[in-house]
Enzyme design. Structure first.
Site, PDB file in Angstrom:
ATOM      1  N   CYS A 253      -2.759   1.795   6.440  1.00 45.62           N
ATOM      2  CA  CYS A 253      -3.134   1.360   7.874  1.00 45.62           C
ATOM      3  C   CYS A 253      -3.762   2.313   8.880  1.00 45.62           C
ATOM      4  O   CYS A 253      -4.567   2.016   9.747  1.00 45.62           O
ATOM      5  CB  CYS A 253      -1.837   0.857   8.517  1.00 45.62           C
ATOM      6  SG  CYS A 253      -0.416   1.898   8.237  1.00 45.62           S
TER       7      CYS A 253
ATOM      8  N   VAL B 252      -0.037 -12.424   9.587  1.00 46.70           N
ATOM      9  CA  VAL B 252       1.156 -12.912   9.041  1.00 46.70           C
ATOM     10  C   VAL B 252       2.243 -12.303  10.169  1.00 46.70           C
ATOM     11  O   VAL B 252       3.208 -12.806  10.296  1.00 46.70           O
ATOM     12  CB  VAL B 252       1.420 -12.238   7.776  1.00 46.70           C
ATOM     13  CG1 VAL B 252       2.882 -12.440   7.114  1.00 46.70           C
ATOM     14  CG2 VAL B 252       0.509 -12.694   6.493  1.00 46.70           C
ATOM     15  N   GLY B 253       1.948 -10.976  10.294  1.00 46.23           N
ATOM     16  CA  GLY B 253       2.966 -10.329  11.395  1.00 46.23           C
ATOM     17  C   GLY B 253       3.112 -10.976  12.622  1.00 46.23           C
ATOM     18  O   GLY B 253       4.427 -11.314  13.133  1.00 46.23           O
TER      19      GLY B 253
ATOM     20  N   ASN C 228       0.739  -1.110  -0.195  1.00 44.55           N
ATOM     21  CA  ASN C 228      -0.029   0.038  -0.186  1.00 44.55           C
ATOM     22  C   ASN C 228       0.874   1.325   0.064  1.00 44.55           C
ATOM     23  O   ASN C 228       0.355   2.294  -0.538  1.00 44.55           O
ATOM     24  CB  ASN C 228      -1.004  -0.038   1.109  1.00 44.55           C
ATOM     25  CG  ASN C 228      -0.285   0.147   2.311  1.00 44.55           C
ATOM     26  OD1 ASN C 228       0.867  -0.295   2.652  1.00 44.55           O
ATOM     27  ND2 ASN C 228      -1.079   0.503   3.522  1.00 44.55           N
TER      28      ASN C 228
ATOM     29  N   GLU D 236       8.605   3.121  14.483  1.00 45.29           N
ATOM     30  CA  GLU D 236       9.572   3.413  13.454  1.00 45.29           C
ATOM     31  C   GLU D 236       9.839   4.572  13.098  1.00 45.29           C
ATOM     32  O   GLU D 236       9.237   5.497  13.786  1.00 45.29           O
ATOM     33  CB  GLU D 236       8.849   2.733  12.205  1.00 45.29           C
ATOM     34  CG  GLU D 236       8.534   1.300  12.181  1.00 45.29           C
ATOM     35  CD  GLU D 236       8.464   0.809  10.895  1.00 45.29           C
ATOM     36  OE1 GLU D 236       9.232   0.282  10.093  1.00 45.29           O
ATOM     37  OE2 GLU D 236       7.280   0.769  10.404  1.00 45.29           O
TER      38      GLU D 236
ATOM     39  N   GLY E  38       2.531  -5.217   7.641  1.00 50.00           N
ATOM     40  CA  GLY E  38       1.577  -5.836   6.734  1.00 50.00           C
ATOM     41  C   GLY E  38       0.297  -6.170   7.766  1.00 50.00           C
ATOM     42  O   GLY E  38      -0.037  -5.612   8.927  1.00 50.00           O
ATOM     43  N   SER E  39      -0.280  -7.487   7.537  1.00 50.36           N
ATOM     44  CA  SER E  39      -1.464  -7.808   8.006  1.00 50.36           C
ATOM     45  C   SER E  39      -1.251  -8.453   9.526  1.00 50.36           C
ATOM     46  O   SER E  39       0.067  -9.046   9.620  1.00 50.36           O
ATOM     47  CB  SER E  39      -2.124  -8.641   7.351  1.00 50.36           C
ATOM     48  OG  SER E  39      -1.412 -10.067   7.105  1.00 50.36           O
ATOM     49  N   ASN E  40      -2.067  -8.409  10.564  1.00 44.64           N
ATOM     50  CA  ASN E  40      -1.942  -9.023  11.743  1.00 44.64           C
ATOM     51  C   ASN E  40      -1.572 -10.571  11.858  1.00 44.64           C
ATOM     52  O   ASN E  40      -0.593 -11.029  12.343  1.00 44.64           O
ATOM     53  CB  ASN E  40      -3.156  -8.753  12.570  1.00 44.64           C
ATOM     54  CG  ASN E  40      -3.048  -7.268  13.291  1.00 44.64           C
ATOM     55  OD1 ASN E  40      -3.070  -6.590  12.290  1.00 44.64           O
ATOM     56  ND2 ASN E  40      -3.324  -7.172  14.421  1.00 44.64           N
TER      57      ASN E  40
ATOM     58  N   GLU F 107       4.582  -3.555  12.432  1.00 46.62           N
ATOM     59  CA  GLU F 107       3.553  -2.556  12.246  1.00 46.62           C
ATOM     60  C   GLU F 107       2.403  -3.210  11.379  1.00 46.62           C
ATOM     61  O   GLU F 107       2.475  -3.755  10.388  1.00 46.62           O
ATOM     62  CB  GLU F 107       3.940  -1.364  11.320  1.00 46.62           C
ATOM     63  CG  GLU F 107       5.113  -0.589  12.163  1.00 46.62           C
ATOM     64  CD  GLU F 107       4.638   0.206  13.479  1.00 46.62           C
ATOM     65  OE1 GLU F 107       3.521   0.123  13.648  1.00 46.62           O
ATOM     66  OE2 GLU F 107       5.514   0.416  14.299  1.00 46.62           O
TER      67      GLU F 107
HETATM   68  P1  NAP Z   1       0.227  -9.061   4.448  1.00 48.27           P
HETATM   69  O1  NAP Z   1      -0.692 -10.139   3.578  1.00 48.27           O
HETATM   70  O2  NAP Z   1       0.621  -9.453   5.739  1.00 48.27           O
HETATM   71  O3  NAP Z   1       1.460  -9.233   3.489  1.00 48.27           O
HETATM   72  C1  NAP Z   1       2.793  -8.178   3.795  1.00 48.27           C
HETATM   73  C2  NAP Z   1       4.283  -8.832   3.300  1.00 48.27           C
HETATM   74  O4  NAP Z   1       4.336 -10.048   4.002  1.00 48.27           O
HETATM   75  C3  NAP Z   1       4.037  -9.103   2.138  1.00 48.27           C
HETATM   76  O5  NAP Z   1       5.242  -8.765   1.389  1.00 48.27           O
HETATM   77  C4  NAP Z   1       3.727 -10.259   1.904  1.00 48.27           C
HETATM   78  O6  NAP Z   1       3.995 -11.205   0.659  1.00 48.27           O
HETATM   79  C5  NAP Z   1       4.525 -11.152   2.968  1.00 48.27           C
HETATM   80  N1  NAP Z   1       4.105 -12.454   3.453  1.00 48.27           N
HETATM   81  C6  NAP Z   1       2.890 -13.086   3.280  1.00 48.27           C
HETATM   82  N2  NAP Z   1       2.756 -14.014   3.977  1.00 48.27           N
HETATM   83  C7  NAP Z   1       3.982 -14.359   4.567  1.00 48.27           C
HETATM   84  C8  NAP Z   1       4.543 -15.457   5.367  1.00 48.27           C
HETATM   85  N3  NAP Z   1       4.119 -16.334   5.758  1.00 48.27           N
HETATM   86  N4  NAP Z   1       5.910 -15.024   5.876  1.00 48.27           N
HETATM   87  C9  NAP Z   1       6.651 -14.099   5.517  1.00 48.27           C
HETATM   88  N5  NAP Z   1       6.125 -13.003   4.754  1.00 48.27           N
HETATM   89  C10 NAP Z   1       4.839 -13.084   4.266  1.00 48.27           C
HETATM   90  O7  NAP Z   1      -0.464  -7.524   4.202  1.00 48.27           O
HETATM   91  P2  NAP Z   1      -0.822  -6.779   2.754  1.00 48.27           P
HETATM   92  O8  NAP Z   1      -1.948  -7.368   2.469  1.00 48.27           O
HETATM   93  O9  NAP Z   1       0.493  -6.749   2.021  1.00 48.27           O
HETATM   94  O10 NAP Z   1      -1.083  -5.332   3.528  1.00 48.27           O
HETATM   95  C11 NAP Z   1      -2.093  -4.973   4.154  1.00 48.27           C
HETATM   96  C12 NAP Z   1      -1.743  -4.957   5.617  1.00 48.27           C
HETATM   97  O11 NAP Z   1      -0.791  -4.190   5.965  1.00 48.27           O
HETATM   98  C13 NAP Z   1      -3.033  -4.142   6.051  1.00 48.27           C
HETATM   99  O12 NAP Z   1      -3.311  -5.008   7.414  1.00 48.27           O
HETATM  100  C14 NAP Z   1      -2.494  -2.925   6.997  1.00 48.27           C
HETATM  101  O13 NAP Z   1      -3.037  -2.441   8.334  1.00 48.27           O
HETATM  102  C15 NAP Z   1      -0.840  -3.283   6.941  1.00 48.27           C
HETATM  103  N6  NAP Z   1      -0.338  -2.207   7.014  1.00 48.27           N
HETATM  104  C16 NAP Z   1       0.115  -1.350   8.202  1.00 48.27           C
HETATM  105  C17 NAP Z   1       1.084  -0.429   8.148  1.00 48.27           C
HETATM  106  C18 NAP Z   1       1.618   0.063   9.789  1.00 48.27           C
HETATM  107  O14 NAP Z   1       2.587   0.717   9.643  1.00 48.27           O
HETATM  108  N7  NAP Z   1       0.857  -0.343  10.610  1.00 48.27           N
HETATM  109  C19 NAP Z   1       1.235   0.277   6.726  1.00 48.27           C
HETATM  110  C20 NAP Z   1       0.765  -0.332   5.856  1.00 48.27           C
HETATM  111  C21 NAP Z   1      -0.106  -1.417   5.895  1.00 48.27           C
HETATM  112  P3  NAP Z   1       2.884 -11.387  -0.623  1.00 48.27           P
HETATM  113  O15 NAP Z   1       2.743 -10.087  -1.068  1.00 48.27           O
HETATM  114  O16 NAP Z   1       4.102 -11.924  -1.542  1.00 48.27           O
HETATM  115  O17 NAP Z   1       2.044 -12.203  -0.030  1.00 48.27           O
END
Ligand code: NAP
Ligand code: MG
Length: 484
Positions: free
Chosen positions: A283, A231-232, A151, A461, A227-229, A249
């Protein structure tokens, strides 16, 4: 450089990778944007080995030389900013104005962390022992794995990679799959700035296998994830079990609270921006509006008018306010929330459905639900789309209680002219970022960024907080024997 597809950059060179990805335009999915290389297991191993091999010389290099490379990268990104912004809009779907803003932010981040290198890297203390020189040093952690979402595909990676490199670490970066060209632009800028081979490596990866292999690898000393909760938290559990430093985050469910004395026009404008720009895919996006007392009717009426007036369409068109969602998967996830709201019988103020456009595209109508029950999933779960839940509260205390009645705690806003009420909100709300009279999104590089509760790992961060994450403190007790 070679004609190989880009996506996998290891030890200073682009590699063919193990597989291929075709990126498409989310506003017109029939339009293919390009082909990219995807990393395989061998690339993960090689990237980690290259980062390990580059580490001793990189950490030994004078910090001000590392800063100079960051300054050069900033100048390159700035010079290419229009090209990068257009690529970002075409693959991610945020409007061109927002993409330009993100690239500017990336330039600022590179300059900020180049400057941070000049700040003190330790402290000197008085000792209890005569003649002892007692001080601290901030040392690099080693090889850092950086995992980022789609994003903010330029700004988020830079606000992790720039401080990691500034403080003497080397990096292996796994960006999100939907935004390959943005990642390639970031690495091309770092390459052209002259960062030595192995210092920063890119693994565009086919979803979880590459990310999982990277974060589980024994050659990783620290992990920074946005990223998402789900996965994180899985990454955090595994990293913590191995004793690896980790920073997360995650998501949000960010509220605005509108008090009876608010400037209604301002509150409406900022709420709409926070909820709908970037198609709600931030986010820190506003996803709840809690309106207190008499102002509710006026606020809701002006809000619905503003939301219905938003122009949805091709994000490259400068007249458009709201573009598509990033992918079919995100569109389907948001659609499932809209279906759930329909089944629950929520009152629709605006939108409420998918938006059909001639070129297809993953569009959703900017949507507002009114009188939302705080127990409804629409009021509790992160939607990550242009969807706002409006609720009413009798007074400020009830509004703060509602604001806090979710798992997340990233960002929150209050609209009021009353300083005392503003401070009660600032003190009472569970959020790492609190805005008074501005939208829930948006931050500045020099200040800490992060959330409370489920929204982060409680680290922060950017700003000086980045030094705390990307370094380890060494305390030195220096006694010299008397001269012989
Ligand atoms: P995501 O599905 O959790 O993916 C984040 C990253 O993790 C991507 O590079 C993804 O790769 C990778 N990934 C997925 N599964 C993994 C695993 N099992 N092991 C290691 N890495 C893995 O999140 P998203 O859909 O990209 O982003 C949206 C989320 O990010 C929302 O929940 C949003 O709130 C959060 N976000 C938080 C902030 C903050 O600063 N708090 C900022 C922006 C976004 P792939 O794309 O290849 O699956
Ligand atoms: Mg995802």
């Amino acid at each position: 450089m070679s004609g190989a597809l880009r996506g996998v950059y290891v030890d200073g060179a682009w590699r063919p990778g193990a597989d291929e990805l075709v990126a498409v335009n989310p506003a017109r999915p029939a339009e293919q944007l390009g082909r990219y290389a995807l990393a395989g297991a061998a690339d993960v191993d090689d990237a980690l080995a290259a980062a390990r091999a580059a580490l001793p010389a990189w950490r030994a290099r004078p910090g001000l030389e590392r800063a100079e490379l960051l300054h050069r990268a900033a100048a390159i990104v700035e010079q290419r900013s229009e090209q990068i912004a257009v690529a970002l809009t075409r693959e991610e779907g945020k409007t061109i104005g927002e993409a330009r803003g993100e690239v500017r932010r990336g330039v600022g981040v590179l300059r900020y962390f180049a400057g941070e290198v000049s700040q003190p890297a330790g402290e000197v203390y008085q000792s209890a022992v005569e003649g002892r020189f007692l001080f601290t040093l901030q040392e690099p952690l080693g090889v850092v794995a950086v995992v980022t979402p789609w994003n903010f595909p330029v700004a988020i990676p830079l606000w992790k990679i720039a401080p990691a490199l500034a403080f003497g670490n080397t990096v292996v970066w796994k960006p999100a799959t939907p935004t390959p060209q943005s990642s390639v632009h970031v690495i091309e800028a770092l390459h052209d700035a002259g960062f030595p081979p192995g210092v920063v490596n890119l693994l565009l990866g086919g979803r979880s296998p590459v990310g999982q292999a990277l974060v589980d690898a024994p050659g990783v000393d620290a992990i920074s994830f946005t990223g998402s909760n789900p996965v994180g938290r899985a990454i955090e559990r595994a990293a913590t079990a191995r004793g690896v430093k980790v920073q997360l985050e995650l998501g949000g469910k960010n509220p605005v609270v509108v008090l009876p004395d608010a400037d209604v026009a301002l509150a409406v404008r900022e709420t709409v921006r926070g909820a709908m720009l970037s198609t709600g895919q931030k986010c820190t996006a506003t996803s709840r509006a809690i309106v207190v007392g008499d102002v509710a009717d006026a606020f809701e009426q002006a809000l619905l008018e503003a939301v219905r007036g938003l122009r949805v369409g091709d994000p490259l068109d400068p007249a458009v306010d709201v573009g598509p969602l990033v992918s079919a998967g995100q569109r389907d996830a948001v659609a499932a929330h809209l279906d759930q709201a329909r089944a629950e019988g929520l009152r629709v103020g605006a939108g409420g459905g998918l938006l059909e456009r001639p070129d297809g595209g993953w569009f959703v109508e900017p949507t507002v639900y009114l009188d939302v029950d705080p127990r409804s999933p629409i009021a509790r779960e992160e939607i990550f789309g242009p969807v706002l839940a409006v609720m009413r509260a009798p007074d400020l205390d009830a509004a703060i209680a509602l604001a806090n009645d979710v798992d997340f705690g990233l960002s929150a806003s209050v609209f009021t002219r009353d300083v005392e009420a503003a401070f009660r909100f600032v003190r009472g709300v569970d959020a790492g970022l609190v805005h008074v009279n501005s939208e829930t999104t948006g931050s500045e590089t020099q200040v800490p960024f992060g959330g409370m509760k489920a929204s982060s790992s409680h680290s922060r961060e950017q700003g000086r907080a980045a030094r705390a994450f990307y370094t380890a403190t060494k305390t030195v007790f220096l006694d010299m024997p008397a001269a012989a």
